[in-house]
Design an enzyme around this catalytic site. Sequence first.
Site, PDB file in Angstrom:
ATOM      1  N   CYS A  55      75.588 -82.036 -32.437  1.00  0.00           N
ATOM      2  CA  CYS A  55      75.508 -81.493 -33.868  1.00  0.00           C
ATOM      3  C   CYS A  55      76.802 -80.926 -34.456  1.00  0.00           C
ATOM      4  O   CYS A  55      77.477 -80.385 -34.011  1.00  0.00           O
ATOM      5  CB  CYS A  55      74.645 -80.117 -33.662  1.00  0.00           C
ATOM      6  SG  CYS A  55      74.351 -79.412 -34.992  1.00  0.00           S
ATOM      7  N   CYS A  71      70.458 -85.230 -42.125  1.00  0.00           N
ATOM      8  CA  CYS A  71      71.310 -85.622 -41.095  1.00  0.00           C
ATOM      9  C   CYS A  71      70.479 -86.026 -39.881  1.00  0.00           C
ATOM     10  O   CYS A  71      69.283 -85.446 -39.743  1.00  0.00           O
ATOM     11  CB  CYS A  71      72.059 -84.288 -40.718  1.00  0.00           C
ATOM     12  SG  CYS A  71      72.824 -84.489 -39.018  1.00  0.00           S
ATOM     13  N   ASP A 105      53.848 -81.907 -43.431  1.00  0.00           N
ATOM     14  CA  ASP A 105      54.912 -81.120 -43.847  1.00  0.00           C
ATOM     15  C   ASP A 105      54.642 -79.766 -44.649  1.00  0.00           C
ATOM     16  O   ASP A 105      55.203 -78.761 -44.198  1.00  0.00           O
ATOM     17  CB  ASP A 105      55.951 -81.965 -44.667  1.00  0.00           C
ATOM     18  CG  ASP A 105      57.440 -81.497 -44.897  1.00  0.00           C
ATOM     19  OD1 ASP A 105      57.645 -80.943 -43.864  1.00  0.00           O
ATOM     20  OD2 ASP A 105      57.791 -81.401 -45.926  1.00  0.00           O
TER      21      ASP A 105
HETATM   22  C1  B12 Z   1      61.584 -75.858 -42.447  1.00  0.00           C
HETATM   23  C2  B12 Z   1      61.604 -77.297 -41.960  1.00  0.00           C
HETATM   24  C3  B12 Z   1      62.879 -77.812 -41.649  1.00  0.00           C
HETATM   25  C4  B12 Z   1      64.244 -76.881 -41.865  1.00  0.00           C
HETATM   26  C5  B12 Z   1      64.296 -76.253 -40.399  1.00  0.00           C
HETATM   27  C6  B12 Z   1      64.177 -77.049 -39.214  1.00  0.00           C
HETATM   28  C7  B12 Z   1      63.789 -76.459 -37.920  1.00  0.00           C
HETATM   29  N1  B12 Z   1      64.250 -76.829 -36.823  1.00  0.00           N
HETATM   30  O1  B12 Z   1      62.989 -75.381 -38.044  1.00  0.00           O
HETATM   31  C8  B12 Z   1      65.365 -77.904 -41.904  1.00  0.00           C
HETATM   32  C9  B12 Z   1      65.525 -78.294 -43.317  1.00  0.00           C
HETATM   33  C10 B12 Z   1      66.618 -77.534 -41.236  1.00  0.00           C
HETATM   34  C11 B12 Z   1      64.767 -79.336 -41.506  1.00  0.00           C
HETATM   35  C12 B12 Z   1      65.440 -80.383 -40.980  1.00  0.00           C
HETATM   36  C13 B12 Z   1      65.012 -81.349 -40.388  1.00  0.00           C
HETATM   37  N2  B12 Z   1      63.516 -81.939 -40.557  1.00  0.00           N
HETATM   38 CO1  B12 Z   1      62.116 -80.512 -41.093  1.00  0.00          CO
HETATM   39  N3  B12 Z   1      60.627 -79.325 -41.330  1.00  0.00           N
HETATM   40  C14 B12 Z   1      60.442 -78.216 -41.532  1.00  0.00           C
HETATM   41  C15 B12 Z   1      59.023 -77.731 -41.477  1.00  0.00           C
HETATM   42  C16 B12 Z   1      58.348 -77.539 -43.037  1.00  0.00           C
HETATM   43  C17 B12 Z   1      58.625 -76.354 -40.805  1.00  0.00           C
HETATM   44  C18 B12 Z   1      59.550 -76.325 -39.543  1.00  0.00           C
HETATM   45  C19 B12 Z   1      59.168 -74.994 -38.542  1.00  0.00           C
HETATM   46  O2  B12 Z   1      58.055 -74.379 -38.697  1.00  0.00           O
HETATM   47  N4  B12 Z   1      60.521 -74.268 -38.219  1.00  0.00           N
HETATM   48  C20 B12 Z   1      60.303 -73.135 -37.787  1.00  0.00           C
HETATM   49  C21 B12 Z   1      61.052 -73.260 -36.341  1.00  0.00           C
HETATM   50  C22 B12 Z   1      60.830 -71.975 -35.646  1.00  0.00           C
HETATM   51  O3  B12 Z   1      59.978 -74.003 -35.777  1.00  0.00           O
HETATM   52  P1  B12 Z   1      60.400 -75.344 -34.612  1.00  0.00           P
HETATM   53  O4  B12 Z   1      61.720 -75.885 -35.527  1.00  0.00           O
HETATM   54  O5  B12 Z   1      59.307 -76.360 -35.028  1.00  0.00           O
HETATM   55  O6  B12 Z   1      60.458 -74.876 -33.450  1.00  0.00           O
HETATM   56  C23 B12 Z   1      59.419 -74.617 -32.615  1.00  0.00           C
HETATM   57  C24 B12 Z   1      59.668 -75.010 -31.046  1.00  0.00           C
HETATM   58  O7  B12 Z   1      61.093 -75.387 -31.137  1.00  0.00           O
HETATM   59  C25 B12 Z   1      59.149 -74.036 -30.278  1.00  0.00           C
HETATM   60  N5  B12 Z   1      60.110 -73.423 -29.262  1.00  0.00           N
HETATM   61  C26 B12 Z   1      60.914 -72.167 -29.505  1.00  0.00           C
HETATM   62  N6  B12 Z   1      61.403 -72.078 -28.412  1.00  0.00           N
HETATM   63  C27 B12 Z   1      60.942 -72.736 -27.546  1.00  0.00           C
HETATM   64  C28 B12 Z   1      61.236 -72.933 -26.152  1.00  0.00           C
HETATM   65  C29 B12 Z   1      60.889 -74.068 -25.487  1.00  0.00           C
HETATM   66  C30 B12 Z   1      61.151 -73.988 -23.902  1.00  0.00           C
HETATM   67  C31 B12 Z   1      59.862 -74.947 -25.814  1.00  0.00           C
HETATM   68  C32 B12 Z   1      59.241 -75.987 -25.096  1.00  0.00           C
HETATM   69  C33 B12 Z   1      59.569 -74.917 -27.293  1.00  0.00           C
HETATM   70  C34 B12 Z   1      60.225 -73.770 -28.242  1.00  0.00           C
HETATM   71  O8  B12 Z   1      58.888 -72.789 -31.219  1.00  0.00           O
HETATM   72  C35 B12 Z   1      59.118 -73.084 -32.628  1.00  0.00           C
HETATM   73  C36 B12 Z   1      58.149 -72.632 -33.386  1.00  0.00           C
HETATM   74  O9  B12 Z   1      56.784 -73.370 -33.023  1.00  0.00           O
HETATM   75  C37 B12 Z   1      58.482 -79.037 -40.804  1.00  0.00           C
HETATM   76  C38 B12 Z   1      56.900 -79.224 -41.124  1.00  0.00           C
HETATM   77  C39 B12 Z   1      55.829 -78.079 -40.544  1.00  0.00           C
HETATM   78  N7  B12 Z   1      55.129 -77.727 -41.266  1.00  0.00           N
HETATM   79  O10 B12 Z   1      56.091 -77.741 -39.447  1.00  0.00           O
HETATM   80  C40 B12 Z   1      59.323 -80.175 -41.098  1.00  0.00           C
HETATM   81  C41 B12 Z   1      59.496 -81.093 -39.915  1.00  0.00           C
HETATM   82  C42 B12 Z   1      59.856 -80.358 -38.612  1.00  0.00           C
HETATM   83  N8  B12 Z   1      60.954 -81.852 -40.360  1.00  0.00           N
HETATM   84  C43 B12 Z   1      61.046 -83.213 -40.200  1.00  0.00           C
HETATM   85  C44 B12 Z   1      62.139 -83.732 -40.173  1.00  0.00           C
HETATM   86  C45 B12 Z   1      62.077 -85.342 -40.125  1.00  0.00           C
HETATM   87  C46 B12 Z   1      63.419 -83.220 -40.202  1.00  0.00           C
HETATM   88  C47 B12 Z   1      64.745 -83.845 -39.998  1.00  0.00           C
HETATM   89  C48 B12 Z   1      64.713 -84.924 -39.006  1.00  0.00           C
HETATM   90  C49 B12 Z   1      65.220 -84.203 -41.595  1.00  0.00           C
HETATM   91  C50 B12 Z   1      66.661 -85.040 -41.356  1.00  0.00           C
HETATM   92  N9  B12 Z   1      66.982 -86.061 -41.020  1.00  0.00           N
HETATM   93  O11 B12 Z   1      67.459 -84.592 -42.100  1.00  0.00           O
HETATM   94  C51 B12 Z   1      65.557 -82.673 -39.958  1.00  0.00           C
HETATM   95  C52 B12 Z   1      65.697 -82.328 -38.278  1.00  0.00           C
HETATM   96  C53 B12 Z   1      66.378 -80.959 -37.924  1.00  0.00           C
HETATM   97  C54 B12 Z   1      66.042 -80.288 -36.795  1.00  0.00           C
HETATM   98  N10 B12 Z   1      66.877 -80.411 -35.529  1.00  0.00           N
HETATM   99  O12 B12 Z   1      65.045 -79.591 -36.590  1.00  0.00           O
HETATM  100  C55 B12 Z   1      59.765 -83.301 -39.377  1.00  0.00           C
HETATM  101  C56 B12 Z   1      59.751 -83.767 -37.934  1.00  0.00           C
HETATM  102  C57 B12 Z   1      59.213 -84.683 -37.473  1.00  0.00           C
HETATM  103  C58 B12 Z   1      59.168 -84.659 -35.726  1.00  0.00           C
HETATM  104  N11 B12 Z   1      59.294 -85.884 -35.208  1.00  0.00           N
HETATM  105  O13 B12 Z   1      59.685 -83.652 -35.266  1.00  0.00           O
HETATM  106  C59 B12 Z   1      58.650 -82.166 -39.681  1.00  0.00           C
HETATM  107  C60 B12 Z   1      57.673 -82.075 -38.666  1.00  0.00           C
HETATM  108  C61 B12 Z   1      58.019 -82.797 -41.089  1.00  0.00           C
HETATM  109  C62 B12 Z   1      56.867 -83.813 -40.830  1.00  0.00           C
HETATM  110  N12 B12 Z   1      55.572 -83.694 -41.410  1.00  0.00           N
HETATM  111  O14 B12 Z   1      57.044 -84.880 -40.335  1.00  0.00           O
HETATM  112  N13 B12 Z   1      63.329 -79.359 -41.496  1.00  0.00           N
HETATM  113  S1  SF4 Z   2      70.221 -82.158 -38.209  1.00  0.00           S
HETATM  114 FE1  SF4 Z   2      72.315 -82.375 -38.071  1.00  0.00          FE
HETATM  115  S2  SF4 Z   2      73.071 -80.345 -38.453  1.00  0.00           S
HETATM  116 FE2  SF4 Z   2      70.997 -79.965 -38.233  1.00  0.00          FE
HETATM  117  S3  SF4 Z   2      70.402 -79.588 -36.141  1.00  0.00           S
HETATM  118 FE3  SF4 Z   2      70.323 -81.928 -36.129  1.00  0.00          FE
HETATM  119  S4  SF4 Z   2      72.476 -82.535 -35.792  1.00  0.00           S
HETATM  120 FE4  SF4 Z   2      72.912 -80.245 -36.382  1.00  0.00          FE
END
Ligand code: B12
Ligand code: SF4
Length: 337
Positions: A187, A230, A123
Amino acid sequence: MTPAESIKQLAREAGFDDCRIAAAAEARHAGEFREWIADGCHGEMAWMERTPERRCDPREVLAGCKSVVCLALNYYPGSSAGDGYRIARYAWNEDYHDIIEKMLRRMDEGMQALGGTQRFYVDTGPVLERDHATSAGLGWNGKSTVQIHRQLGTWTFLAELLTTLELPADAPFGDHCGKCTRCIDACPTKAITAPHRVDARRCISYLTIEHKGPIPEEFREAIGDRLYGCDECLEVCPWNRFAQVSRESRFHAREAVFEKKPREFLALTDEEFRALFAKSPIKRIKRARFLRNVCVVLGNTGTAEDLPALKIAAEDADPLIAEHAGWAVGRILGRLA
Ligand code: B12
Ligand code: SF4
Ligand code: SF4
C-alpha cells in the site's frame, strides 16, 4: 428444484458469476465497523455514519428479513491500459451500479414469484456487503479488507437481495490469507493500518474519488501515476492467479479514454468531459476533481512537454485546478533543475 436452487439458477440467468446464501443476522464484524466510524476512518463520507443499526443488521432494513442472497460479478478487464497513468480497473468503462441494478431487478421479479419480498442493493445501500459475502462463503475479507472470491480473486463486485424467504444458509469458506502480508506491504500510503482495517483518509481510492477538496500534500507523491482509484492491494494478492477476464464487455477498457495522454485531459471542456465519461463512474467526480487528479499525476510523472498545458491550467478559474496545476509545474521544474 428447491427455492434456493431456483434462486441460484435465476442468478446465473441474470449473469452473476456466483450466488450463495447467508442467514439474516447482525453482520459478523458490526463491532469493528462501529469502532472504525468512532475513530473517524470514514473521513468525509458522512453517509457512512447514518443509521448504523440498519447498516449492521439486515433485519432493520427489511421487516421480516430471513436470508441474504449474496452475489458476485467478475469485472476483471485485463492487466493494463493507459499510457503514463493508471485508472482502477472497476472504472475502465461503464458504471457497475447501473448494470448490476438491472440484473438485481430481474432476480427480484423471480423471487417475488417464489413468494418473497426483497430489497436489493449494490454498493450504495445500508449494508456491510463484505461481511455478508463472508458469511455466505463467497470468499473472505482479506487483510486488505477486500473480499477475495475463492475462484475469481479480488476482482468482483458484490450485490445482495435481502429477502423474507427462509432459505438454507451456505457454509462460510474461512480465512485463507495465512501469513501473507503483501497487500499491507504494497500500500503506497500505508492506509492498511492493521490487518482488516483501512483508514479511508489515507487510501488513494478515497483521496482521488470521494475526497472533494485539495489532496493533502503529504499524499500527493505516493499517489504516483494513479489518476482515479487504486488497485495496488488487489494487484498483489496471490489469490488473483485464477483471475479470468470478465465476460461483460461493458467493463473492458474504453479506447477513447485510454488513447489519451494525461496532459490531453487538461484541455477537456466540461461538455467534452461529460461526453468522454458518459455512463462511466468517473463522470461522478466531475471535471474539476478529475483535473485535480491529472495535475497530481503530472506533478509526479510529467516532463517539460507537459508544462505548457499545466501553465494554462494554473490560471484556471477553479482554484482547485489552479492550485494543483501550480504544484505540478513546481514539481516538474524541480526535477528539470
Ligand atoms: C466506503 C467504501 C469504500 C471506502 C472505504 C474502504 C474500506 N475498506 O472500508 C473507500 C473509498 C476507501 C473504498 C475503496 C475501495 N472500494 Co469500496 N466500498 C465502500 C462501501 C460503500 C462500504 C465499505 C464499508 O462498509 N467499510 C467499513 C469498513 C469498516 O468495513 P470493511 O472495510 O468492509 O471491513 C470489514 C471487515 O474487514 C471486518 N473486519 C474487521 N476486523 C476484522 C478482523 C478479522 C479477523 C476479519 C476476518 C474481519 C474483520 O469488519 C469490517 C466491517 O464489516 C462498500 C459497499 C458496501 N455497502 O459495503 C464498497 C466496496 C467495499 N468497495 C469496493 C471496491 C471495488 C473498492 C476498491 C477496490 C475501488 C478501487 N479500486 O479504487 C477500493 C478498495 C480499497 C480497500 N482496500 O478497501 C467493492 C469491493 C468488492 C470486493 N470484492 O471486496 C464494494 C463491496 C462495492 C461493491 N458492491 O462491489 N471503498
Ligand atoms: S486501494 Fe491503494 S491506497 Fe487504498 S488500501 Fe489499497 S493499496 Fe492502499
Ligand atoms: S495480499 Fe495476502 S494478506 Fe492481502 S488479501 Fe491477499 S492473501 Fe490476504
